[in-house]
Enzyme design. Structure first.
Site, PDB file in Angstrom:
ATOM      1  N   HIS A   1     -61.380  70.925 -12.920  1.00  0.00           N
ATOM      2  CA  HIS A   1     -62.471  70.785 -11.955  1.00  0.00           C
ATOM      3  C   HIS A   1     -63.791  70.341 -12.597  1.00  0.00           C
ATOM      4  O   HIS A   1     -64.406  69.361 -12.191  1.00  0.00           O
ATOM      5  CB  HIS A   1     -62.708  72.120 -11.251  1.00  0.00           C
ATOM      6  CG  HIS A   1     -61.485  72.801 -10.771  1.00  0.00           C
ATOM      7  ND1 HIS A   1     -60.805  72.460  -9.607  1.00  0.00           N
ATOM      8  CD2 HIS A   1     -60.790  73.839 -11.306  1.00  0.00           C
ATOM      9  CE1 HIS A   1     -59.765  73.264  -9.455  1.00  0.00           C
ATOM     10  NE2 HIS A   1     -59.719  74.101 -10.462  1.00  0.00           N
TER      11      HIS A   1
HETATM   12  O1  RIB Z   1     -62.664  76.962  -8.475  1.00  0.00           O
HETATM   13  C1  RIB Z   1     -62.778  76.326  -9.708  1.00  0.00           C
HETATM   14  C2  RIB Z   1     -64.031  76.719 -10.414  1.00  0.00           C
HETATM   15  O2  RIB Z   1     -64.037  78.132 -10.641  1.00  0.00           O
HETATM   16  C3  RIB Z   1     -64.159  76.092 -11.810  1.00  0.00           C
HETATM   17  O3  RIB Z   1     -65.508  75.871 -12.109  1.00  0.00           O
HETATM   18  C4  RIB Z   1     -63.592  77.140 -12.721  1.00  0.00           C
HETATM   19  O4  RIB Z   1     -64.114  77.047 -14.050  1.00  0.00           O
HETATM   20  C5  RIB Z   1     -64.081  78.384 -12.045  1.00  0.00           C
HETATM   21  O5  RIB Z   1     -65.420  78.605 -12.452  1.00  0.00           O
END
Ligand code: RIB
Ligand code: CA
Length: 323
Positions: free
Chosen positions: A254
């Site tokens: 992500h």
């Molecule tokens: O949902 C994904 C996010 O939540 C990402 O930033 C992961 O590192 C967690 O922080």
């Protein structure tokens, strides 16, 4: 023109890939990293951020941020209770985020200034605009806003948020983790008046990293390529066990997609100008509610519904081939 960026992280595995991308890619200049509690407690997220900086020998200051959400933990019925059961494969515990990154402990310390105070100080004195890339809960930004509601109205080119999800969630049936962990903070940020772009699960679950991409990273023959491959393979194992994606044996990374968007906006697809607000209670707590009506409320952010995984891998290789 090289963009100045500040990364706000809850360093875990994909945050680490994002940090390496921001340090190494010539398209951005990482001026600071701010840690926040989220994936792990503030001690661990700060230490992990320092470890990545030291591993890359990067001269980037780290500012320690908020240890808990603004108000969520005051309400006993809102404290998250981890429901997942440990997953063992070949006798090894599968985790999306280890407590500590598997690189040497840091010998560096965070700066004396707290992350919210850093935002106030840096933005009041900046001579060039900066892009803030927030890839953890938005607590630091919201605390800075509480101290100065206009803090992000000057010298901020854009606030890029890895968070949210309309067709996909992961922390609850209605919410993505970063927004769910501090919903009040997220709502404060979406009202702050800066240009805001969401890089949500709808996009990160399309621009996935595969096992073949990890082979490509390793072929670069660098620390960053190898470490990124390790982290992505860890995520692929966890996704395969708990949240399989449209390509078998792949993972969403992500946070690195949020950094990649700042480097090359074409990596995000189907980006729409929308009216978005955050659910603040009950079943909808932390939900990113995108108004679908023709006559919506004021459109306050941009929201990506798709991503280009091939361009994503190219950008990561452009960064990781450096070191
Ligand atoms: O949902 C994904 C996010 O939540 C990402 O930033 C992961 O590192 C967690 O922080
Ligand atoms: Ca994160």
């Amino acid at each position: 023109m090289v963009k100045k960026v500040i990364l706000d992280v809850d360093t875990g595995s994909d945050d680490a890939v994002a940090l390496m991308t921001a340090v190494l890619h010539e398209g951005v200049e990482l001026v600071a990293a701010c840690s926040v509690a989220g994936n792990k407690d503030i001690e661990k997220t700060t230490e992990n951020t320092l470890r990545v900086m030291e591993a890359l020998n990067a001269d980037v200051p780290v500012y320690r941020g908020c240890a808990e959400p603004m108000v969520k933990f005051l309400c006993q019925n809102r404290i998250p209770l981890p429901e997942y059961k440990p997953i063992m494969v070949d006798g090894k515990l599968l985790e999306m985020h280890s407590d500590y990154l598997d690189i040497p402990a840091s010998t560096r310390k965070p700066e004396a200034l707290s992350a919210p105070m850093f935002y106030l100080d840096y933005l009041r004195n900046a001579t060039e605009p900066v892009t803030i890339i927030a890839v953890g809960p938005l607590t630091n930004l919201a605390v800075a806003l509480t101290m100065d509601p206009d803090v992000f109205k000057h010298n901020v080119e854009e606030i890029v948020i890895m968070g949210g999800g309309v067709t996909i969630t992961n922390a609850s049936p209605s919410a993505e983790f970063n927004i769910w962990y501090d919903p009040e903070a997220a709502e404060k940020v979406v009202q702050c008046g800066a240009k805001i772009t969401f890089v949500p699960l709808d996009a990160t679950h399309r621009a996935v990293i595969t096992k073949d991409d990890c082979v490509t990273f390793r072929e670069l023959g660098t620390f960053a390529g190898d470490f990124a491959a390790d982290l992505c393979e860890q995520r692929i194992a966890m996704h395969s066990a708990t949240q399989p994606l449209y390509i078998p044996d792949s993972a969403a990374v992500h946070d690195a997609l949020a950094v990649s968007y700042v480097i090359d906006p074409s990596v995000l697809k189907d980006v729409r100008h929308v009216c978005l607000h955050v659910g603040l209670g009950d079943f909808g707590e932390g939900q990113t509610i995108v108004d679908p009506r023709y006559f919506t409320g004021e459109k306050n952010c941009w929201f990506a519904f798709d991503g280009d995984r091939f361009r994503f891998v190219e950008i990561l290789c452009e960064a990781f081939r450096k070191k």
